[in-house]
Design a protein around this motif. Structure first.
Motif, PDB file in Angstrom:
ATOM      1  N   LYS A   1      44.105  18.233  -8.859  1.00 33.92           N
ATOM      2  CA  LYS A   1      42.712  18.617  -9.103  1.00 33.92           C
ATOM      3  C   LYS A   1      41.829  17.384  -9.193  1.00 33.92           C
ATOM      4  O   LYS A   1      40.690  17.378  -8.697  1.00 33.92           O
ATOM      5  CB  LYS A   1      42.606  19.440 -10.394  1.00 33.92           C
ATOM      6  N   LEU A   2      42.347  16.326  -9.798  1.00 32.61           N
ATOM      7  CA  LEU A   2      41.612  15.068  -9.899  1.00 32.61           C
ATOM      8  C   LEU A   2      41.364  14.472  -8.513  1.00 32.61           C
ATOM      9  O   LEU A   2      40.295  13.921  -8.237  1.00 32.61           O
ATOM     10  CB  LEU A   2      42.409  14.087 -10.757  1.00 32.61           C
ATOM     11  N   ILE A   3      42.343  14.604  -7.617  1.00 30.51           N
ATOM     12  CA  ILE A   3      42.205  14.092  -6.254  1.00 30.51           C
ATOM     13  C   ILE A   3      41.224  14.936  -5.444  1.00 30.51           C
ATOM     14  O   ILE A   3      40.361  14.412  -4.730  1.00 30.51           O
ATOM     15  CB  ILE A   3      43.584  14.061  -5.555  1.00 30.51           C
ATOM     16  N   GLN A   4      41.348  16.263  -5.566  1.00 30.45           N
ATOM     17  CA  GLN A   4      40.574  17.170  -4.715  1.00 30.45           C
ATOM     18  C   GLN A   4      39.153  17.400  -5.213  1.00 30.45           C
ATOM     19  O   GLN A   4      38.231  17.592  -4.420  1.00 30.45           O
ATOM     20  CB  GLN A   4      41.301  18.511  -4.610  1.00 30.45           C
ATOM     21  N   ASP A   5      38.971  17.373  -6.546  1.00 29.03           N
ATOM     22  CA  ASP A   5      37.657  17.694  -7.112  1.00 29.03           C
ATOM     23  C   ASP A   5      37.366  16.811  -8.321  1.00 29.03           C
ATOM     24  O   ASP A   5      37.275  17.303  -9.450  1.00 29.03           O
ATOM     25  CB  ASP A   5      37.621  19.181  -7.498  1.00 29.03           C
ATOM     26  N   PRO A   6      37.219  15.509  -8.115  1.00 31.08           N
ATOM     27  CA  PRO A   6      37.008  14.609  -9.255  1.00 31.08           C
ATOM     28  C   PRO A   6      35.656  14.872  -9.924  1.00 31.08           C
ATOM     29  O   PRO A   6      34.644  15.037  -9.239  1.00 31.08           O
ATOM     30  CB  PRO A   6      37.046  13.219  -8.617  1.00 31.08           C
ATOM     31  N   PRO A   7      35.631  14.918 -11.263  1.00 36.30           N
ATOM     32  CA  PRO A   7      34.375  15.190 -11.971  1.00 36.30           C
ATOM     33  C   PRO A   7      33.559  13.932 -12.239  1.00 36.30           C
ATOM     34  O   PRO A   7      32.626  13.947 -13.037  1.00 36.30           O
ATOM     35  CB  PRO A   7      34.867  15.802 -13.287  1.00 36.30           C
ATOM     36  N   PHE A   8      33.901  12.837 -11.600  1.00 36.33           N
ATOM     37  CA  PHE A   8      33.248  11.558 -11.868  1.00 36.33           C
ATOM     38  C   PHE A   8      33.264  10.719 -10.601  1.00 36.33           C
ATOM     39  O   PHE A   8      33.965  11.006  -9.630  1.00 36.33           O
ATOM     40  CB  PHE A   8      33.993  10.802 -12.978  1.00 36.33           C
ATOM     41  N   GLU A   9      32.501   9.639 -10.632  1.00 34.25           N
ATOM     42  CA  GLU A   9      32.563   8.621  -9.588  1.00 34.25           C
ATOM     43  C   GLU A   9      33.224   7.398 -10.191  1.00 34.25           C
ATOM     44  O   GLU A   9      32.767   6.887 -11.217  1.00 34.25           O
ATOM     45  CB  GLU A   9      31.154   8.275  -9.090  1.00 34.25           C
ATOM     46  N   LEU A  10      34.304   6.960  -9.565  1.00 34.46           N
ATOM     47  CA  LEU A  10      35.016   5.792 -10.076  1.00 34.46           C
ATOM     48  C   LEU A  10      34.211   4.542  -9.741  1.00 34.46           C
ATOM     49  O   LEU A  10      34.044   4.195  -8.578  1.00 34.46           O
ATOM     50  CB  LEU A  10      36.424   5.715  -9.466  1.00 34.46           C
ATOM     51  N   LYS A  11      33.694   3.868 -10.766  1.00 37.83           N
ATOM     52  CA  LYS A  11      32.843   2.700 -10.564  1.00 37.83           C
ATOM     53  C   LYS A  11      33.613   1.385 -10.621  1.00 37.83           C
ATOM     54  O   LYS A  11      33.386   0.488  -9.824  1.00 37.83           O
ATOM     55  CB  LYS A  11      31.743   2.694 -11.639  1.00 37.83           C
ATOM     56  N   ARG A  12      34.520   1.289 -11.595  1.00 36.39           N
ATOM     57  CA  ARG A  12      35.201   0.024 -11.843  1.00 36.39           C
ATOM     58  C   ARG A  12      36.712   0.231 -11.942  1.00 36.39           C
ATOM     59  O   ARG A  12      37.173   1.275 -12.422  1.00 36.39           O
ATOM     60  CB  ARG A  12      34.681  -0.592 -13.154  1.00 36.39           C
ATOM     61  N   GLY A  13      37.459  -0.782 -11.500  1.00 40.11           N
ATOM     62  CA  GLY A  13      38.906  -0.712 -11.605  1.00 40.11           C
ATOM     63  C   GLY A  13      39.539   0.143 -10.524  1.00 40.11           C
ATOM     64  O   GLY A  13      38.976   0.310  -9.431  1.00 40.11           O
ATOM     65  N   ALA A  14      40.700   0.707 -10.823  1.00 38.69           N
ATOM     66  CA  ALA A  14      41.429   1.507  -9.839  1.00 38.69           C
ATOM     67  C   ALA A  14      42.313   2.523 -10.527  1.00 38.69           C
ATOM     68  O   ALA A  14      42.739   2.330 -11.678  1.00 38.69           O
ATOM     69  CB  ALA A  14      42.270   0.602  -8.934  1.00 38.69           C
ATOM     70  N   LEU A  15      42.587   3.611  -9.807  1.00 37.62           N
ATOM     71  CA  LEU A  15      43.543   4.626 -10.241  1.00 37.62           C
ATOM     72  C   LEU A  15      44.748   4.588  -9.315  1.00 37.62           C
ATOM     73  O   LEU A  15      44.596   4.483  -8.092  1.00 37.62           O
ATOM     74  CB  LEU A  15      42.918   6.021 -10.195  1.00 37.62           C
ATOM     75  N   VAL A  16      45.926   4.695  -9.908  1.00 34.60           N
ATOM     76  CA  VAL A  16      47.161   4.898  -9.144  1.00 34.60           C
ATOM     77  C   VAL A  16      47.683   6.274  -9.543  1.00 34.60           C
ATOM     78  O   VAL A  16      48.110   6.475 -10.683  1.00 34.60           O
ATOM     79  CB  VAL A  16      48.200   3.808  -9.437  1.00 34.60           C
ATOM     80  N   LEU A  17      47.610   7.224  -8.622  1.00 37.55           N
ATOM     81  CA  LEU A  17      47.906   8.625  -8.925  1.00 37.55           C
ATOM     82  C   LEU A  17      49.235   9.009  -8.286  1.00 37.55           C
ATOM     83  O   LEU A  17      49.385   8.981  -7.062  1.00 37.55           O
ATOM     84  CB  LEU A  17      46.786   9.516  -8.399  1.00 37.55           C
ATOM     85  N   VAL A  18      50.203   9.389  -9.132  1.00 39.77           N
ATOM     86  CA  VAL A  18      51.543   9.768  -8.659  1.00 39.77           C
ATOM     87  C   VAL A  18      51.812  11.205  -9.122  1.00 39.77           C
ATOM     88  O   VAL A  18      52.278  11.415 -10.242  1.00 39.77           O
ATOM     89  CB  VAL A  18      52.631   8.810  -9.189  1.00 39.77           C
ATOM     90  N   PRO A  19      51.523  12.208  -8.279  1.00 42.21           N
ATOM     91  CA  PRO A  19      51.660  13.602  -8.719  1.00 42.21           C
ATOM     92  C   PRO A  19      53.086  14.014  -9.069  1.00 42.21           C
ATOM     93  O   PRO A  19      53.289  14.882  -9.915  1.00 42.21           O
ATOM     94  CB  PRO A  19      51.145  14.405  -7.516  1.00 42.21           C
TER      95      PRO A  19
END
Length: 378
Positions: A75-93
């Motif tokens: 859900k975070l990948i398909q419909d994120p409720p925010f704009e990532l401004k700084r840093g990074a996410l590593v998403l491992v479902p």
């Protein structure tokens, strides 16, 4: 717990693939080989913000049947409720991809991945997967949130588990905003314990059941992850993204399972998230023709952290998992806060949702009046 000094690997290059600022890229990380000799790959997404900042890893399904977190990451990948401004996410479902494909908690070599970290490049199939995760994911992250559920035939009220002696873990745990934080470092060989030892502060969320994606759990997970990103200054908090949290937060040092004294069939009197008094009935155990065998009571004041969803039990089976407040005063404060939660608040939505997995009735002390032969087990 001693923490090793480490040199973090770059987030900008994975397997010779460049990831630019502001870019989201899907990757396949080789995690092993199947019985046919073909490669087994771990899907993950790297999402970089436009500006430099911390790298937050979000992982799920270390136990392959615990997919509530998988749904939350998707859900975070398909419909994120925010704009990532700084840093990074590593998403491992899905971490335990081989267990996931078999709908199993364990890997094909019958090991528990979450007792195998930090792993070994020349060890068992499970040990090699653990080593890949430590090197390729933990080695690139500044922080990790690992998403879990209860084991099979159980459900968990959402709670964060963290080593609160670690200031960074405590920061993440408090920011997430769950009602209950369980203070411990995790078992030997667990992902979070070994990640913390390697220098990457890691917490876990326990919520819901196996083999399900539960809507209220998904919403609470996304809210908590958003809180953490706001705390780490990775996103800008707007009016639409207000970091509201639970009306209370209790840190507990211990918990206790209440167990069945005899075999039988349970009628439950409490649900996940309920507060319970010492001596309060939590379940009635009967034979299959309704004869009461025992009334199971709580030996403690506390809050129901988890419970079985399977009413048929054997002697000694765990029934209700109770988080134990440090003091009577802490318990009374918790009790009052829970009573004041608004009906439409997310916390109550979760309570009501998780209670649909079991039937909860008020305890009655009246005898049923039915005559039976002198047979103790019916």
């Amino acid at each position: 717990m001693s923490v090793k000094p480490r040199k973090k690997r770059s987030i900008e290059t994975w397997d010779r693939k460049k990831i630019k600022a502001g870019e989201r890229k899907r990757l396949l990380l080789k995690a092993g080989e199947s019985f046919t000799g073909t490669g087994v790959h771990l899907p993950l997404m790297v999402w970089r913000g436009l500006e430099e900042g911390p790298v937050l890893g979000i992982t799920a399904a270390v136990h392959g049947d615990e997919v509530n977190g998988t749904g939350a990451i998707l859900k975070l990948i398909q419909d994120p409720p925010f704009e990532l401004k700084r840093g990074a996410l590593v998403l491992v479902p899905v971490v335990n991809i081989m267990g996931f494909e078999r709908h199993s908690r364990y890997t094909p070599d019958r090991r528990d991945l979450n007792r195998t970290f930090p792993g070994s490049e020349s060890g068992s199939l499970t040990g090699r997967l653990a080593r890949v995760m430590m090197k390729e994911v933990v080695g690139r992250c500044d922080y990790i949130v690992d998403l879990h559920t209860a084991a099979v035939r159980r459900t968990n009220f959402p709670n964060v588990r963290a080593d609160m002696a670690d200031v960074d873990c405590a920061r993440l745990a408090k920011a997430f905003g769950a009602e209950v934080i369980v203070n411990n470092a995790g078992p030997d060989g667990s992902f979070r314990r070994e990640a913390c030892k390697s220098g990457c502060p890691t917490i876990i969320l326990e919520a819901g059941e196996v083999l399900k994606v539960e809507s209220s759990v998904q919403e609470m997970t996304q809210r908590g992850l958003t809180h953490i990103m706001a705390e780490l200054d990775m996103i800008d908090v707007t009016d639409d993204l207000r970091p509201d949290t639970a009306p209370h937060q209790m840190i507990v040092q211990s918990s206790s399972w209440v167990r069945a004294g005899s075999g039988g069939f349970l009628t439950f009197h409490v649900a996940p998230g309920d507060t319970v008094e010492k001596g309060q009935p939590v379940a009635t155990n009967t034979g299959l023709l309704g004869k009461v065998l025992e009334t199971i009571v709580s030996p403690h004041h506390g809050i129901v952290l988890g419970m079985t969803t399977m009413p048929a039990v054997s002697p000694g089976d765990p029934i209700v998992h109770i988080a134990l407040p440090d003091t009577q005063k802490q318990f009374r404060s918790l009790e009052k806060s829970v009573d004041k939660i608004e009906d439409d608040a997310l916390e109550n939505q979760v309570r009501n949702h998780l209670a649909t997995s079991i039937t909860v009735v008020e305890h009655s002390v009246e005898e049923d009046g039915i005559e039976v032969n002198d047979t103790d087990d019916i």
